[in-house]
Write an enzyme that holds these catalytic residues in place. Structure first.
Site, PDB file in Angstrom:
ATOM      1  N   TRP A 102      26.655  25.151  40.497  1.00 19.70           N
ATOM      2  CA  TRP A 102      27.408  25.196  39.701  1.00 19.70           C
ATOM      3  C   TRP A 102      28.007  23.559  39.573  1.00 19.70           C
ATOM      4  O   TRP A 102      28.386  23.175  38.434  1.00 19.70           O
ATOM      5  CB  TRP A 102      28.776  25.866  39.778  1.00 19.70           C
ATOM      6  N   ASP A 122      36.673  23.186  40.270  1.00 17.17           N
ATOM      7  CA  ASP A 122      36.183  24.649  39.968  1.00 17.17           C
ATOM      8  C   ASP A 122      36.788  25.416  40.972  1.00 17.17           C
ATOM      9  O   ASP A 122      36.041  25.322  41.987  1.00 17.17           O
ATOM     10  CB  ASP A 122      34.929  24.404  39.708  1.00 17.17           C
ATOM     11  N   LYS A 157      35.446  36.694  39.557  1.00 12.76           N
ATOM     12  CA  LYS A 157      35.370  36.720  40.832  1.00 12.76           C
ATOM     13  C   LYS A 157      36.285  37.380  41.404  1.00 12.76           C
ATOM     14  O   LYS A 157      36.000  38.416  42.091  1.00 12.76           O
ATOM     15  CB  LYS A 157      34.954  35.384  41.362  1.00 12.76           C
TER      16      LYS A 157
HETATM   17  C1  LIG Z   1      30.544  32.044  38.528  1.00 11.55           C
HETATM   18  C2  LIG Z   1      30.969  30.614  38.728  1.00 11.55           C
HETATM   19  C3  LIG Z   1      30.600  29.770  37.471  1.00 11.55           C
HETATM   20  C4  LIG Z   1      30.389  30.514  36.043  1.00 11.55           C
HETATM   21  O1  LIG Z   1      31.587  30.964  35.591  1.00 11.55           O
HETATM   22  P1  LIG Z   1      31.356  31.471  34.099  1.00 11.55           P
HETATM   23  O2  LIG Z   1      32.627  32.070  33.952  1.00 11.55           O
HETATM   24  O3  LIG Z   1      30.190  32.607  33.967  1.00 11.55           O
HETATM   25  O4  LIG Z   1      31.114  30.070  33.137  1.00 11.55           O
HETATM   26  C5  LIG Z   1      31.128  28.580  37.474  1.00 11.55           C
HETATM   27  N1  LIG Z   1      31.385  27.802  38.864  1.00 11.55           N
HETATM   28  C6  LIG Z   1      31.539  28.655  39.851  1.00 11.55           C
HETATM   29  C7  LIG Z   1      31.829  28.047  41.013  1.00 11.55           C
HETATM   30  C8  LIG Z   1      31.172  30.030  39.780  1.00 11.55           C
HETATM   31  O5  LIG Z   1      31.384  30.924  40.729  1.00 11.55           O
END
Ligand SMILES: *Cc1c(COP(=O)(O)O)cnc(C)c1O
Length: 372
Positions: free
Chosen positions: A105, A174, A198
């Protein structure tokens, strides 16, 4: 029968949250309507979004000079919105932003940003399959911002300590897979963002927490929907927000508050993760590929320790299948890394982790008997 769901996302939600949502499905808060049917401009929905924001502010101790936005497009859209709003220029030389490469990511975020800014990668843990968080060189004081992925969902690492930056360089992170899992000092960040699916609620809502002085910097040609000031100026209601998702997030936050808040949740998460890592480190069959100081509390990848690649894959496939048969589902690792992964977000009870360990012990024991 409810299963123990170890999915990395969308992932398990607390049962009391689902039951409350079900009870209110056709008549939410005495309105005679489902939240899905309400006008987002109605008084009833206004109360829902305000309550959700107030709970998030309280639980995360968000300072007053930060705005909370409920957006769409997932964390993936933030990969573009962050550079577009913080560093893109109308003309002239491009600005520079730093991205620490700690996994899939993090790499995607940097790749998207590179379309709008010059990206520098001050450190990467790619040399050892992202199994650790790299040390950092002194930060670039001229960088427009510094981006980290606090918890790396696929490889199962987390930052144990935040980078120290000059006051002029905002830290952006993030936090999709670790929001509300442990206390976090919001004031250390310029922007935090998380896809909801999540640890917060259903897929479709993205939470952005942004310091006020970082709003309003996007170049003029930036699409209106991709500018933070559009959403900040309208209380996340420039257009129709993801209403039902925001409502379920509110229920999750209520549940979390009733359990004692983020500190209590962190203790619970620590206990779950410690139990599981202790088992992995003592197992003769399973192992964790992640270096100890950087192990995630939320996502725990593991593999079968067998030299022979084909036999290892066979046994891992068999494990995932038999576990699902025993009500322990979604344990396959990410398609890019293979092996297994147990995602044990806030909603996973200690009993679920204990059930998984007991199953793994039985699987290991059965293997020993198979081979003699
Ligand atoms: C799941 C995840 C993403 C992608 O998220 P989306 O909402 O599907 O765009 C990005 N960064 C991290 C750390 C993730 O766990």
């Amino acid at each position: 029968m409810r299963v123990y769901n170890f999915s990395p996302g969308p992932s398990a939600l607390p049962l009391p949250v689902l039951e409350k949502a079900a009870a209110e499905m056709t008549d939410a808060c005495g309105s005679g309507q489902s939240v899905m049917e309400m006008s987002h401009r109605s008084r009833d929905f206004k109360a829902i979004i305000e309550k959700t924001e107030a709970l998030l502010r309280e639980l995360m101790d968000i300072p007053p000079n930060y705005r909370v936005l409920f957006l769409q497009g997932g964390a993936s859209l933030q990969f573009a919105m962050v550079p577009l709003n913080l560093a893109a220029v109308e003309s002239g030389p491009r600005k520079r932003a730093a991205y620490v490469e700690t996994g899939v990511w993090a790499k995607k975020a940097a790749g998207e940003a590179a379309k709008y800014v010059d990206t520098a990668i001050p450190a990467s843990s790619g040399d050892r399959a992202y199994s650790y968080i790299p040390g950092l060189p002194p930060p670039d004081a001229a960088a427009a911002y510094y981006h980290i992925t606090l918890n790396n969902t696929i490889v199962g690492t987390k930052w144990a300590k935040l980078p120290e930056l000059p006051g002029t360089v905002p830290l952006v992170s993030d936090i999709s897979s670790c929001i509300l899992s442990e206390p976090l000092d919001v004031s250390r960040f310029g922007i935090l963002y998380a896809g909801a699916q999540k640890n917060l609620g259903p897929a479709g809502t993205t939470v952005v927490i942004i310091r006020e002085d970082l709003i309003g910097r996007a170049p003029g040609r930036t699409p209106v929907m991709l500018r933070y000031e559009t959403h900040a100026g309208e209380g996340s209601m420039y257009n129709t927000p993801p209403c039902y998702g925001i409502y379920v997030i509110g229920l999750v936050l209520e549940w979390l508050k009733n359990l004692g808040g983020v500190k209590a949740m962190a203790d619970r998460n620590q206990e779950k993760a410690e139990l599981f890592y202790r088992y992995l480190d003592s197992s003769g069959l399973f192992r964790s590929p992640v270096e100890k100081p950087f192990r995630s509390l939320m996502n725990i990848p593991f593999t079968v320790s067998l030299e022979d690649e084909a036999r290892r894959k066979d046994l891992e496939d068999r494990f995932v299948k038999e576990a699902a048969g025993a009500g322990l589902v979604n344990l396959a690792g990410h398609r890019l890394v293979g092996g297994m992964r147990a995602s044990i977000y806030n909603a996973m009870p200690l009993e679920g982790v204990k059930a998984l360990i007991a199953f793994m012990e039985r699987f290991e024991e059965a293997g020993r008997n198979r081979h003699v």
